[in-house]
Design a protein around this motif. Structure first.
Motif, mmCIF file in Angstrom:
data_model
loop_
_atom_site.group_PDB
_atom_site.id
_atom_site.type_symbol
_atom_site.label_atom_id
_atom_site.label_comp_id
_atom_site.label_asym_id
_atom_site.label_seq_id
_atom_site.Cartn_x
_atom_site.Cartn_y
_atom_site.Cartn_z
ATOM 1 N N ASP A 119 0.679 -1.167 -0.037
ATOM 2 C CA ASP A 119 -0.083 -0.077 0.040
ATOM 3 C C ASP A 119 0.863 1.206 0.159
ATOM 4 N N VAL A 120 1.846 1.291 0.766
ATOM 5 C CA VAL A 120 2.736 2.531 0.909
ATOM 6 C C VAL A 120 3.201 2.795 -0.438
ATOM 7 N N ALA A 121 4.033 1.942 -1.157
ATOM 8 C CA ALA A 121 4.613 2.132 -2.232
ATOM 9 C C ALA A 121 3.363 2.664 -3.251
ATOM 10 N N LEU A 122 2.287 2.403 -3.387
ATOM 11 C CA LEU A 122 1.082 2.446 -4.146
ATOM 12 C C LEU A 122 0.802 4.024 -3.916
ATOM 13 N N LEU A 123 0.573 4.323 -2.636
ATOM 14 C CA LEU A 123 0.026 5.616 -2.246
ATOM 15 C C LEU A 123 1.068 6.575 -2.394
ATOM 16 N N ASN A 124 2.451 6.257 -2.141
ATOM 17 C CA ASN A 124 3.524 7.166 -2.446
ATOM 18 C C ASN A 124 3.808 7.641 -3.983
ATOM 19 N N ALA A 125 3.362 6.474 -4.879
ATOM 20 C CA ALA A 125 3.485 6.991 -6.371
ATOM 21 C C ALA A 125 2.297 7.896 -6.633
ATOM 22 N N ILE A 126 1.053 7.632 -6.090
ATOM 23 C CA ILE A 126 -0.231 8.268 -6.292
ATOM 24 C C ILE A 126 0.375 10.043 -5.938
ATOM 25 N N MET A 127 0.851 10.005 -4.643
ATOM 26 C CA MET A 127 1.078 11.363 -4.237
ATOM 27 C C MET A 127 2.362 12.080 -5.087
ATOM 28 N N HIS A 128 3.250 11.342 -5.673
ATOM 29 C CA HIS A 128 4.293 11.695 -6.697
ATOM 30 C C HIS A 128 3.532 12.302 -7.828
ATOM 31 N N VAL A 129 2.605 11.548 -7.938
ATOM 32 C CA VAL A 129 1.716 12.060 -9.385
ATOM 33 C C VAL A 129 1.107 13.431 -8.868
ATOM 34 N N LEU A 130 0.681 13.496 -7.997
ATOM 35 C CA LEU A 130 -0.132 14.740 -7.484
ATOM 36 C C LEU A 130 0.728 15.810 -7.449
ATOM 37 N N LEU A 131 1.953 15.645 -6.785
ATOM 38 C CA LEU A 131 2.740 16.706 -6.686
ATOM 39 C C LEU A 131 3.274 17.232 -7.989
ATOM 40 N N LYS A 132 3.711 16.129 -8.803
ATOM 41 C CA LYS A 132 4.153 16.689 -10.374
ATOM 42 C C LYS A 132 3.013 17.382 -10.958
ATOM 43 N N GLU A 133 1.836 16.977 -10.875
ATOM 44 C CA GLU A 133 0.719 17.661 -11.438
ATOM 45 C C GLU A 133 0.285 18.879 -10.822
ATOM 46 N N LYS A 134 0.829 19.187 -9.821
ATOM 47 C CA LYS A 134 0.562 20.399 -8.881
ATOM 48 C C LYS A 134 -0.893 20.440 -8.513
ATOM 49 N N ASP A 141 -2.420 3.221 -14.569
ATOM 50 C CA ASP A 141 -3.438 3.148 -13.996
ATOM 51 C C ASP A 141 -3.107 4.074 -12.389
ATOM 52 N N ILE A 142 -2.117 4.150 -11.941
ATOM 53 C CA ILE A 142 -1.571 4.633 -11.086
ATOM 54 C C ILE A 142 -1.875 6.337 -11.187
ATOM 55 N N VAL A 143 -1.387 6.627 -12.386
ATOM 56 C CA VAL A 143 -1.627 7.872 -12.941
ATOM 57 C C VAL A 143 -2.925 8.341 -12.780
ATOM 58 N N LYS A 144 -3.940 7.547 -13.405
ATOM 59 C CA LYS A 144 -5.241 7.901 -13.634
ATOM 60 C C LYS A 144 -5.980 7.974 -12.337
ATOM 61 N N ALA A 145 -5.691 6.948 -11.290
ATOM 62 C CA ALA A 145 -6.193 7.059 -10.016
ATOM 63 C C ALA A 145 -5.827 8.537 -9.345
ATOM 64 N N ALA A 146 -4.697 8.686 -9.484
ATOM 65 C CA ALA A 146 -3.994 10.066 -8.918
ATOM 66 C C ALA A 146 -4.945 11.414 -9.402
ATOM 67 N N LEU A 147 -5.101 11.337 -10.666
ATOM 68 C CA LEU A 147 -5.752 12.479 -11.136
ATOM 69 C C LEU A 147 -7.178 12.418 -10.891
ATOM 70 N N LEU A 148 -7.822 11.374 -10.695
ATOM 71 C CA LEU A 148 -9.083 11.327 -10.295
ATOM 72 C C LEU A 148 -9.312 11.883 -8.672
ATOM 73 N N TYR A 149 -8.225 11.322 -7.991
ATOM 74 C CA TYR A 149 -8.519 11.927 -6.589
ATOM 75 C C TYR A 149 -8.059 13.248 -6.527
ATOM 76 N N GLY A 150 -7.162 13.633 -7.106
ATOM 77 C CA GLY A 150 -6.663 15.050 -7.198
ATOM 78 C C GLY A 150 -7.453 16.207 -7.637
ATOM 79 N N LYS A 151 -8.175 15.720 -8.742
ATOM 80 C CA LYS A 151 -9.334 16.643 -9.288
ATOM 81 C C LYS A 151 -10.621 16.639 -8.526
ATOM 82 N N ALA A 152 -10.748 15.802 -7.696
ATOM 83 C CA ALA A 152 -12.159 15.702 -7.182
ATOM 84 C C ALA A 152 -12.292 17.040 -6.150
#
Lengths: 346, 540
Positions: free
Chosen positions: B79-94, B133-144
């Motif tokens: 889970d940590v690896a998954l969540l960290n990558a999601i947060m990495h994307v959120l950071l990158k996408e501001k 898929d990680i990127v897609k999930a990150a964008l879904l959460y980040g834009k909600a």
């Protein structure tokens, strides 16, 4: 907001409100069988018909949205005559066995037949005959009592998201059943049972345990998972005979199979009924005094010899707040240790 | 709970059940909600029908996947690896909330550094989830606009469970998704009153209301209220008590309404530990596997036989009412406790349970405004400090109890026991819809038992084919700690290499196999990951 008059009374409702909801908001009764406030309107039973000025036929109030300055009459001789005819038609193909029906006293159809005085039936004729029994353990399905209101189908699809049943066949042969008319094999939440307006769907465990007479209803909170659903226990002679749920609480009246059907453990023959003391590896019955004296003396000795931290206590996520508070207070203030925990991590 | 309490200063669901239907995005990770919390599952489905999107992260294809916009099938324990990558994307996408981070949090820079090189591609190697898929999930959460995270034991029952919770909290903090209606972090509690038992101080380091036993001023307050001296030394957790019993330093155990034989990891070890006690008292409504070992068994009352309150997963206190009388000589737990206290020379007398609630309110202001009279109408969610306070549907509106919420850099650590040549499968355990916990209640309901009569092992069709096992065939499942046999349920719910066993069944107890490895902070055992071998049971 829109203004309308219902039976001459001025009522104001938000746009999009149906005539039925507008009437109910003004405490004006309209009979229904297929309507449920949490399900999409269906317009199936036709009992909710009303007259609207300017429309030269009766309209179903559950599916007709209010328009500005509508003039609605919910009860006129013509409307009431039609309602009575509709009820007669429904009852012409309904078993007249209220005397042994689980639902008697709590049945919308029975109640309407009573108020409209339907006894002899002008429309006697062929009846549906369903002899097949559904062997699932939870839900009794007596399809001869089904009036095809479709509430069970809608609740299963719209609330539970399962879609285990639907209407099959057409016309006189129409019936509600699982795919290929097999036995019900679903989540057994019993949402369908809770919305059924007749005795078509009941809990099998409720059978001949008591109807409305002598039943007390006690509201409490479910003992299973952490959702905290409200349960109403129906109790007759110190026995829980069925469980329902009020619809104005956090669970909106919906329950899961454990909450709705999982109550009989309360009266299980396996319940512990007397204190037990183990002697030579075998438990024997004991009095409370004997058991509690033994506990007090052993805890006291162990505490004196090894210190209070040699004693631990496990409290219960199944018990009440008050009991949990007393338990930790007992461990901390009476025994003298902070060795107290419960199964939060499991 | 320790994890959230560290980050925010309070550990509980930040939102309430009715708020779920207004989420526009639900991120459900490590929670088979429709089976373990069916009615919360209904609210999630309601949100779905109202247009919300659902991200499911679960190693199994749980029922909620049917309603999901995307399903991340990560390997158990990653889970940590998954969540960290999601947060990495959120950071990158501001897609972060700079204002919130600046005003209400601390430690962001160190945290930011910690995820800078955790790319979705790196995470894909660890989790098995495709980077896109990680990127897609990150964008879904980040834009909600109103996203909420829901988790259960799939996050916590790991040797790194606290780290997992930190990671979940980081995600909500960096996006500012806290302290607002329908937006937050929601651990779903698994038992009717597990929130209440924790609130009431049935935890070894805290008095009622999360007040620490090792803070002198607090200890003084309780000592005065209870007119006695109190120990400053934090006690042992349940799992540590079992270890201490095994080592011999714990001599006596008083168990009220728990069944650690079935619920704890490594059953053989639990049994030995309980047998080596000098004195074991079990107070329960049934002769449980644990009660069989007891020197004294006391018959108690179930929920339908007593007055009191339960606190559900959303901090709501609700009334429990007596409907029937207990069988035989069985008594209420409260009266038994008071009676034993009396025999030990300490008077604990209350005329009714409401007096107990009043005493609690005097010691923990968050429930000071709760009375039985108010609960007659409807439940109340703590904090509810005064008699006219309406209760608190969502937390942290005005700020966090600890001031600023803390980011915690977390790096991925593998589970303690991973598959190898001898034990090639990962076993994960959990609940199913028709049974509950150790089964002492549900297995005595004939109807429930009829539809869910026996234990089974969920196994992927390809794995079953390799074993030559048919659906319903007996399999032997072994770990380094024990071995059980049970029927195969061939299903595409688990991924290849993963098997699932529900833990309700004493005759094929999943916890014969599980690993008692503990999370170092909150001492939760690693029930969600251990290595097992699966074989056809010959000569049946």
């Amino acid at each position: 907001m829109l203004h309308l008059t219902i039976n001459g009374l001025r009522v104001t409702v938000p746009e999009g409100t149906t005539i039925l909801d507008a009437a109910r908001s003004a405490d004006i009764p309209i009979p229904t069988l297929c309507h449920h406030p949490k399900l999409t309107p269906y317009g199936g039973c036709r009992l909710c018909i009303v007259e609207v000025k300017g429309i030269n036929r009766p309209v179903t109030s559950c599916t007709t949205p209010v328009a500005a300055d509508m003039e609605v009459a919910t009860t006129t001789p013509a409307i009431e005559r039609m309602r009575k005819t509709i009820l007669e038609l429904i009852l012409s193909d309904h078993p007249n066995d209220c005397m042994v029906c689980e639902k008697a006293g709590d049945c919308t159809l029975q109640e309407l037949a009573y108020f409209y005085g339907v006894s002899d039936n002008r429309f006697e004729g062929e009846r549906r005959c369903y002899t097949g029994k559904d062997h699932n353990p939870f839900i009794g399905r007596d399809m001869e009592k089904c009036i095809l209101c479709g509430k069970c189908v809608r609740v299963c699809e719209e609330v539970q998201g399962v879609g285990a049943i639907d209407i099959a066949y057409r016309g006189f042969n129409a019936k509600i059943c699982p795919p290929f008319e097999k036995d019900l094999s679903c989540e057994f939440c019993g949402q369908c049972v809770s919305v059924c307006p007749t005795g078509a769907l009941t809990g099998k465990a409720w059978t001949q345990r008591g109807r409305q007479k002598d039943v007390r209803e006690i509201d409490t909170t479910c003992p299973y998972c952490g959702c905290g659903c409200s349960l109403t226990l129906h109790v007759r002679r110190n026995e829980i005979v069925r469980v329902s749920s009020r619809d104005d609480t956090i669970n909106e009246g919906w329950l899961c199979p454990k909450g709705r059907f999982g109550y009989t453990f309360v009266h299980s023959r396996d319940r512990l009924k007397t204190p037990l003391i183990k002697e030579k590896g075998v438990h024997r019955e004991a009095s409370w005094d004997e058991a509690l004296d033994l506990i007090a003396s052993r805890l006291s000795k162990i505490g004196k010899k090894h210190g209070p931290d040699a004693i631990g206590g496990l409290s219960s996520a199944r018990c009440t707040n008050e009991e949990n508070y007393l338990f930790q207070k007992f461990m901390r203030a009476v025994i003298g240790t902070n060795n107290v925990d419960h199964c939060a991590r499991l | 709970m320790a994890g959230l309490a560290t980050v925010f200063g309070s550990g509980a669901m930040t939102n309430s059940i009715p708020e779920i239907e207004n989420n526009d995005l639900l991120f459900v990770i490590g929670s088979n909600t429709t089976e373990t919390h069916p009615i919360i599952g209904l609210r999630m489905k309601k949100a779905y029908r109202r247009g919300a999107q659902i991200i499911v992260a679960d190693p199994r294809k749980i029922d909620l996947v049917r309603f999901s916009a995307i399903w991340l099938q990560h390997r158990p324990g990653t889970d940590v690896a998954l969540l960290n990558a999601i947060m990495h994307v959120l950071l990158k996408e501001k897609l972060i909330d700079k204002q919130f981070i600046a005003d209400r949090t601390e430690g962001f820079d160190a945290f930011k550094k910690s995820i800078e090189d955790i790319t979705p591609e790196k995470a894909e190697k660890i989790t098995g989830v495709p980077a896109k898929d990680i990127v897609k999930a990150a964008l879904l959460y980040g834009k909600a606009k109103r996203p909420a995270i829901y988790y259960t034991m799939g996050i916590t029952q790991h040797s790194h469970g606290t780290q997992n919770v930190f990671s979940v909290a980081n995600l909500a903090l960096m996006t500012g998704n806290l302290g607002k209606e329908s937006t937050g972090v929601n651990p779903l509690r698994g038992q009717n009153n597990v929130q209440g038992a924790t609130d009431m101080g049935c935890i070894p380091n805290q008095y009622p209301g999360y007040q620490r036993v090792d803070v002198p001023a607090i200890r003084q307050k309780f000592a005065e209220a209870w007119s006695t001296e109190l120990s400053p030394k934090p006690g042992l957790t349940a799992t540590e008590m079992v270890l201490a019993a095994h080592e011999g330093s714990l001599k006596a155990l008083y168990i009220m309404g728990e069944n650690p034989m079935i619920s704890d990891p490594d059953m053989q070890h639990t049994k030995k530990a309980l047998q080596s006690l000098d004195f074991l008292v079990v107070q329960d409504i049934f002769m449980t596997e644990t009660a069989r070992l007891a020197d004294v068994v006391l018959p108690s009352s179930c929920f339908a036989e007593k007055e009191g309150t339960f606190t559900n997963t959303e901090r709501r206190l609700q009334k429990v009412r007596r409907a029937v009388t207990p069988p035989g000589l069985a008594r209420e737990d409260s009266s038994i406790i008071m009676d034993i206290a009396g025999r030990l020379g300490s008077e604990m007398r209350y005329n009714c349970m409401e007096e107990v609630l009043q005493e609690i309110g005097g010691l923990w202001p968050a429930v000071a405004g709760v009375t039985y009279g108010r609960l007659e109408e409807a439940g109340l969610q703590w904090p509810c400090p005064t008699p006219d306070h309406p209760g608190t549907p969502y937390l942290f509106k005005g700020g966090f109890p600890r001031g600023k919420a803390a980011f915690t850099p977390v790096s991925f650590e593998p589970s303690k026991e991973l598959p190898d040549a001898d034990y090639p499968f990962i076993l994960t355990t959990g609940r199913q819809l028709f049974q509950y916990h150790t089964g002492s209640m549900t297995r005595r309901v004939p109807e429930l038992n009829e539809v869910a009569p026996e234990a089974y092992i969920e196994i992927h069709p390809d794995d079953a084919r390799e074993l030559g096992a048919d659906d319903g065939e007996m399999l032997r499942v072994s770990s380094r700690r024990g071995s059980i046999k049970l029927k195969a349920r061939i299903s595409d719910r688990p991924a290849r290499g993963l098997v699932f066993i529900p833990f309700h069944y004493h005759e094929a107890a999943a916890n014969m196999l599980t690993n008692a490895e503990l999370d170092p902070v909150c001492k939760i055992p690693e029930l969600k990951v251990c290595a097992v071998r699966v074989e056809k049971e010959t000569g049946r």
